[in-house]
Design an enzyme around this catalytic site. Structure first.
Site, PDB file in Angstrom:
ATOM      1  N   GLY A 129      50.653  30.197  43.320  1.00 52.24           N
ATOM      2  CA  GLY A 129      50.249  29.558  44.570  1.00 52.24           C
ATOM      3  C   GLY A 129      49.045  30.230  45.230  1.00 52.24           C
ATOM      4  CG  ASP A 160      62.784  41.253  46.844  1.00 51.28           C
ATOM      5  OD1 ASP A 160      62.461  40.883  47.993  1.00 51.28           O
ATOM      6  OD2 ASP A 160      63.803  40.846  46.265  1.00 51.28           O
ATOM      7  CB  VAL A 161      58.551  41.359  51.028  1.00 49.69           C
ATOM      8  CG1 VAL A 161      57.231  41.270  50.274  1.00 49.69           C
ATOM      9  CG2 VAL A 161      59.148  39.981  51.255  1.00 49.69           C
ATOM     10  CE1 TYR A 205      57.071  28.586  55.540  1.00 47.87           C
ATOM     11  CE2 TYR A 205      56.254  26.882  57.029  1.00 47.87           C
ATOM     12  CZ  TYR A 205      56.024  27.816  56.030  1.00 47.87           C
ATOM     13  OH  TYR A 205      54.748  27.988  55.531  1.00 47.87           O
ATOM     14  CB  VAL A 229      47.644  24.768  50.132  1.00 51.96           C
ATOM     15  CG1 VAL A 229      47.054  25.178  48.794  1.00 51.96           C
ATOM     16  CG2 VAL A 229      46.721  25.200  51.272  1.00 51.96           C
ATOM     17  CB  THR A 282      51.401  25.924  46.437  1.00 49.92           C
ATOM     18  OG1 THR A 282      52.116  25.631  47.642  1.00 49.92           O
ATOM     19  CG2 THR A 282      50.002  26.416  46.768  1.00 49.92           C
TER      20      THR A 282
HETATM   21  P1  NAP Z   1      54.724  29.271  46.909  1.00 46.97           P
HETATM   22  O1  NAP Z   1      53.914  28.541  45.933  1.00 46.97           O
HETATM   23  O2  NAP Z   1      56.135  28.822  47.187  1.00 46.97           O
HETATM   24  O3  NAP Z   1      54.731  30.834  46.536  1.00 46.97           O
HETATM   25  C1  NAP Z   1      55.471  31.708  47.315  1.00 46.97           C
HETATM   26  C2  NAP Z   1      55.302  33.110  46.758  1.00 46.97           C
HETATM   27  O4  NAP Z   1      56.117  33.999  47.565  1.00 46.97           O
HETATM   28  C3  NAP Z   1      55.804  33.254  45.322  1.00 46.97           C
HETATM   29  O5  NAP Z   1      54.980  34.177  44.640  1.00 46.97           O
HETATM   30  C4  NAP Z   1      57.190  33.855  45.504  1.00 46.97           C
HETATM   31  O6  NAP Z   1      57.659  34.592  44.410  1.00 46.97           O
HETATM   32  C5  NAP Z   1      56.894  34.774  46.668  1.00 46.97           C
HETATM   33  N1  NAP Z   1      58.103  35.293  47.301  1.00 46.97           N
HETATM   34  C6  NAP Z   1      59.120  34.619  47.877  1.00 46.97           C
HETATM   35  N2  NAP Z   1      60.072  35.480  48.298  1.00 46.97           N
HETATM   36  C7  NAP Z   1      59.624  36.732  47.998  1.00 46.97           C
HETATM   37  C8  NAP Z   1      60.147  38.032  48.160  1.00 46.97           C
HETATM   38  N3  NAP Z   1      61.338  38.254  48.726  1.00 46.97           N
HETATM   39  N4  NAP Z   1      59.398  39.093  47.749  1.00 46.97           N
HETATM   40  C9  NAP Z   1      58.195  38.895  47.162  1.00 46.97           C
HETATM   41  N5  NAP Z   1      57.658  37.673  46.945  1.00 46.97           N
HETATM   42  C10 NAP Z   1      58.376  36.611  47.360  1.00 46.97           C
HETATM   43  O7  NAP Z   1      53.995  29.265  48.339  1.00 46.97           O
HETATM   44  P2  NAP Z   1      52.464  29.036  48.748  1.00 46.97           P
HETATM   45  O8  NAP Z   1      52.295  27.606  49.083  1.00 46.97           O
HETATM   46  O9  NAP Z   1      51.573  29.703  47.783  1.00 46.97           O
HETATM   47  O10 NAP Z   1      52.465  29.810  50.154  1.00 46.97           O
HETATM   48  C11 NAP Z   1      51.850  31.086  50.332  1.00 46.97           C
HETATM   49  C12 NAP Z   1      51.828  31.381  51.813  1.00 46.97           C
HETATM   50  O11 NAP Z   1      51.120  30.336  52.503  1.00 46.97           O
HETATM   51  C13 NAP Z   1      53.212  31.442  52.449  1.00 46.97           C
HETATM   52  O12 NAP Z   1      53.223  32.443  53.445  1.00 46.97           O
HETATM   53  C14 NAP Z   1      53.348  30.073  53.106  1.00 46.97           C
HETATM   54  O13 NAP Z   1      54.267  30.087  54.185  1.00 46.97           O
HETATM   55  C15 NAP Z   1      51.922  29.830  53.554  1.00 46.97           C
HETATM   56  N6  NAP Z   1      51.613  28.413  53.795  1.00 46.97           N
HETATM   57  C16 NAP Z   1      51.587  27.545  52.763  1.00 46.97           C
HETATM   58  C17 NAP Z   1      51.263  26.209  53.011  1.00 46.97           C
HETATM   59  C18 NAP Z   1      51.189  25.188  51.918  1.00 46.97           C
HETATM   60  O14 NAP Z   1      50.893  24.016  52.215  1.00 46.97           O
HETATM   61  N7  NAP Z   1      51.371  25.540  50.658  1.00 46.97           N
HETATM   62  C19 NAP Z   1      50.980  25.791  54.328  1.00 46.97           C
HETATM   63  C20 NAP Z   1      51.020  26.720  55.357  1.00 46.97           C
HETATM   64  C21 NAP Z   1      51.327  28.040  55.073  1.00 46.97           C
HETATM   65  P3  NAP Z   1      58.607  33.946  43.243  1.00 46.97           P
HETATM   66  O15 NAP Z   1      57.667  33.289  42.275  1.00 46.97           O
HETATM   67  O16 NAP Z   1      59.342  35.122  42.699  1.00 46.97           O
HETATM   68  O17 NAP Z   1      59.513  32.956  43.924  1.00 46.97           O
END
Ligand code: NAP
Length: 233
Positions: A15, A60-61, A156, A189, A191
């Site tokens: 992502g 792992d955070v 969230y 985004v 992802t």
């Molecule tokens: P994603 O594709 O779901 O990826 C989430 C990432 O967080 C993965 O690498 C996951 O690891 C990791 N993760 C979850 N729990 C964890 C833990 N306990 N320790 C370490 N890593 C952990 O999400 P994304 O869309 O890339 O989002 C990235 C950031 O952008 C997040 O903060 C999200 O809230 C923010 N955001 C995203 C969007 C959007 O539209 N996508 C919009 C607004 C904000 P695993 O692979 O092991 O699960």
């Protein structure tokens, strides 16, 4: 311009986090790409070797032992973290009504999205302050904006509001030390979290995060930004 700085990204295996690692490596940062599964961190880091210097590491955070082990591992290798991107997050409660929200889901959402970010920052901020240089980017969301908050994913959304409050606290606590702390909203985004129908690419989503991670000395602190512009809390 070449950078001798080291950046650590949480949730870097896929992502937006993965793309942030790629963009920082391309700017010649040494990148510590962390993931809760070591093999995923190593595979993702390996796939970026052509982009620059990327090391995979387990983090792992939500796990204090994992955070301590990483700090010790980096100390043994004499690696100082100059830039921290608190990107890891979970979204468990899309479509859930606040009245029906399971407290267990609220708790686990805060464990990752808030307490995890605080704990990882606490591990690296003292070193940044001592070296008079640090950049911390808390990856937040418009969902956490109080100004426009509705009913979307209550756990969230509340976690991102709390993360923004952490940004304000940490920015105030480190003001004048060379450490700049900001929240970034990547927009909606494409992802695993955002889904295939989202309008923005990971490259676009990572842009403001990377901009805040690479701010110059006169850059802002204690702000909330989307598309490189200040937005309401
Ligand atoms: P994603 O594709 O779901 O990826 C989430 C990432 O967080 C993965 O690498 C996951 O690891 C990791 N993760 C979850 N729990 C964890 C833990 N306990 N320790 C370490 N890593 C952990 O999400 P994304 O869309 O890339 O989002 C990235 C950031 O952008 C997040 O903060 C999200 O809230 C923010 N955001 C995203 C969007 C959007 O539209 N996508 C919009 C607004 C904000 P695993 O692979 O092991 O699960």
């Amino acid at each position: 311009m070449a950078s001798s700085r080291t950046a650590l990204v949480t949730g870097g295996n896929r992502g937006i986090g993965f793309e942030v690692c790629r963009q920082l490596a391309a700017r010649e940062y040494r990148v510590i790409l962390t993931a809760r599964d070591l093999s995923k961190a190593e595979t993702a880091a390996h796939s970026l070797v052509s982009s620059g210097s990327v090391l995979g590491a387990q983090l792992d955070v939500t796990d204090a032992v994992s955070i301590r082990s990483l700090v010790a591992h980096l100390a043994r290798q004499r690696i100082d973290v100059d830039v921290l991107v608190n990107n890891a997050a979970i979204l468990l409660d899309e479509g859930t009504d606040i009245v029906d929200l399971e407290i267990a889901d609220l708790r686990s959402t805060f464990e990752t999205n808030v307490f995890g970010a605080v704990a990882v920052a606490q591990a690296f901020v003292p070193g940044m302050v001592a070296r008079r240089y640090g950049r911390i980017v808390n990856v937040s969301s418009e969902a956490g904006q109080l100004a426009s908050m509705g009913t979307y994913a209550p756990a969230y959304s509340m976690s991102k509001t709390a993360l923004n409050a952490f940004t304000r606290q940490l920015a105030a606590a480190t003001r004048g030390t060379g450490v700049l702390v900001n929240s970034a909203c990547p927009g909606w985004v494409r992802t695993d979290m955002g889904g295939a129908g989202a309008p923005r690419s990971v490259q676009e989503g990572a842009d403001t995060i990377v901009w805040l991670a690479t701010l110059g000395v006169k850059g802002p602190t204690g702000g909330f930004f989307s598309t490189r512009k200040s937005i309401a809390w």
